[in-house]
Structure formats: C-alpha cells, structure tokens
Design an enzyme around this catalytic site. Sequence first.
Site, PDB file in Angstrom:
ATOM      1  N   TYR A 110      10.308 -13.119 -11.616  1.00 56.16           N
ATOM      2  CA  TYR A 110       8.723 -13.132 -11.830  1.00 56.16           C
ATOM      3  C   TYR A 110       8.580 -14.438 -12.855  1.00 56.16           C
ATOM      4  CZ  TYR A 110       3.980 -11.246 -12.698  1.00 56.16           C
ATOM      5  OH  TYR A 110       2.759 -11.261 -12.892  1.00 56.16           O
ATOM      6  N   ASP A 182      13.930  -5.514 -11.986  1.00 59.30           N
ATOM      7  CA  ASP A 182      12.588  -5.150 -11.588  1.00 59.30           C
ATOM      8  C   ASP A 182      12.340  -5.001 -10.275  1.00 59.30           C
ATOM      9  OD1 ASP A 182       9.834  -5.832 -11.057  1.00 59.30           O
ATOM     10  OD2 ASP A 182       9.532  -7.641 -12.150  1.00 59.30           O
ATOM     11  N   LYS A 207       1.113  -2.608  -9.136  1.00 56.24           N
ATOM     12  CA  LYS A 207       1.124  -3.019  -7.769  1.00 56.24           C
ATOM     13  C   LYS A 207       0.987  -1.663  -6.975  1.00 56.24           C
ATOM     14  CE  LYS A 207       1.853  -6.981  -9.139  1.00 56.24           C
ATOM     15  NZ  LYS A 207       3.132  -7.584  -9.511  1.00 56.24           N
TER      16      LYS A 207
END
Length: 393
Positions: A110, A182, A207
């Site tokens: 990310y 992650d 999320k």
Amino acid sequence: MADNEDTKLVTGGRRKEWTHGIVNPPVYRASTCLFDSYAQLRERIADPSAKHLFYGRKGTPTQWALEEALTELEGADGTMLFPSGIAAVTTAILSLVKAGDHILITDSAYEPTRTFANGMLKAMNIETQFYDPLLGADIANLIQPNTSVIVTESPGSLTFEVQDIPAIVAAAKEKGVSTITDNTWATPLFFKPLEHGIDISVEACTKYIGGHSDSMIGSASAKGPAWKKLQRTAFQMGHMVSPDDAFLTSRGLRTLGVRMKTHQENALVVAAWLKKHPMVEKVLHPAFEDCPGHATWARDFKGSCGLFAIVLKEGSYPDTAALVDDMKLFKMGFSWGGYESLILPSDPSNFRTATKWQAPGPLLRLHIGLEDPDDLIADLEAGFDRYTRHVGA
Ligand SMILES: *Cc1c(COP(=O)(O)O)cnc(C)c1O
C-alpha cells in the site's frame, strides 16, 4: 469460546460486564476515569494494560470488546486498535525495529506504507529494501545480518500478486526475522496470518470490518513475543481509536460473514463478465488464473473479497475519464470495503521500485459492493461503450 467463524462474529467481545445485559457493547466515552480509593489507583497504575478503567487513552469497554473479538478471530495473544489502518501498519513496524536495522517490504505494498518507510524510517536510520512480491522462498537471499522485519501484503491491494506467506515465514524464522502482514484484503475470515506463523497481522478495519465507509480504524493482532512489543509501542505512541469508531466497527463485524459472501459472489460474477470483454487484457483477481500467485491463493485462502483490478488492452489514463466519469452505480473514491461499488484508475508504475509494471493499457481497480451484479454489469457495459468510442477501437 466458539469454534465456528460466523458464531465468533456474533459472540466476540460481548462480555456481560461490558454490555450490562444489552446486545451491543455501548459507546463509553471517557478521558478521566474515577478511582474509588487510593488503593485502587495504586492497583491500576501497577498494570495499566489490563482491561480495567484507567484513562481514556487505554480504552474503555467499547474498544476492549472489539479488541477481544478480533483477537479471537485472528487467533492472537492480543489486539491493539488505531485511529487508521496506516497507523496500525506503521506502529506494527515500529514495534519491531531499531536504528541501524534493515527491513524488507513487498513492492506491492500500500503506497502510504512505502512513504512511511522512505520517509520516517529512513530518517531513523532504518533501511528499507523493496522486494518482488512473488519471490517466495528466495527472500532468504535478501536477508542481511541486520534485517529485523519482513513486511508482506497479500494480495497487493492494487496489483493483486498473492505472496507465498508460508515460504516467506519459513525463511524469516530460519534467520530470526520477524514478519508482519497487511491482511486487509482477505480479512481474518479468508486468511489467518498468525496461523501461518506471521508475528503481527494488520487490518485496515476502515475497509470490510467496519464495512460501511463511515469510520477510520486499524487493528494489529500479534502472537508470541511480538505482542508485548506491539502493545508497548502503541501505548508509547499514544494510539487509541475513538469509542464511536470502535462501536461502529463492532457493529460492522457482526455482519462481516454475510457481507463477505455477497462481495465474493458478486465480484466473481462481474469479474467473469469483464474477463470476456474484448477491451480487457487481464483480470487481476486472485481467483482467476491471470492473477500472479493464483495457485498460492487457491492453496492458502478460504475466499476472495470484492476488490480486484483489470488491465485494459489499449488507451491511456486520461482516456479512462470516458469510462469512469458517467457511471451510475460505480463511484470514484479512495478506500473500499463498504457496501457500495467503486472504480478507480490507478497507475502502479508510480509505486514500484523493485519490479517493473508492464501493461498495454491503464489499470482500473474495482470494488464490487452489495448491489445486484446485473445492474453493475450494465453500468460497466455502458462505460466500456463510451471508452471504446473514445479510443476509437
Ligand atoms: C486502506 C488500506 C490501509 C490503510 O487504512 P486507512 O484506514 O485508510 O489508514 C492499509 N493497507 C491497505 C491494504 C489498505 O487498503
């Protein structure tokens, strides 16, 4: 304790002493917590990490209920909550490094994780080496005497390479290196990093776990010696999520199972339609063979979520405006994991150093929400008609 996931989602963290007999752990807002006596103050100072009221920054039953539910789902020794997913990622890393260390981060990470490594970690004299997400056991060749952590993200949330976590963990353990993953894409329902030997599993609960695009929150769950280090670092950094966001996330957690089933089914329907579209070069969805690491996904994961990408056969990023600008259901915006569908053009070559991104046309990331997939396909079909007319194919 419950064994089945759907039951754990419903029962997790709902201790009677926290809920007082109502169904949802309520919002306890607090900075100051009042002690009954000097003796109690002394007792609580002695162990500020215990789940008793001490000070708002150490949480209240609202946050503890969510921590406990996540700890159970992840199979962890404990969970810390953070005011965002990225705060969870950065604190997990900080808890396992010191000045002079070398760390390895997947090239598919990310983007803000990269920025943290290239900025703050570098300034602290911690060197980051980005690595090919698909290198598997060969990661052993990159481990140096001062390597302290390997960061994985599987699949990458833009390019979807599925990493061979068991092979990476085996290489790390052999050399005494810690591991972080992650796990936002899979959620603990579809992949359990700690069961595969990872030391800290991070979720951007913003999320799917929150699931309604209305809260910012992260979690890090750890097992073994990493747990106390994580807890200490999170306390020292002063991290705690607000009770309101913890409440919304606990509420979202109860329906994670049913939501994930529908995200998965809808995404598979839409991805299958896209796979046949003449403008689509590739579908980067771990359940599809086009996706790098598909076999690893099939071996290690229990399912797939609503997030994947497609690579177009031709055109440029500016051309994608013709496709995305007039969508009816797919909206454009960062983040994902809510109930609504999203579409986002994003060029991975901006975020890579160890590997080269090669594609004939632009990449579009899609999040498939809980709408009827036929309506989503109709929206995409109209978008592709506009795009095809625009690029003149
Ligand atoms: C969104 C995201 C994060 C960060 O979460 P925030 O709550 O937005 O800070 C971290 N990792 C991945 C894979 C994400 O998608």
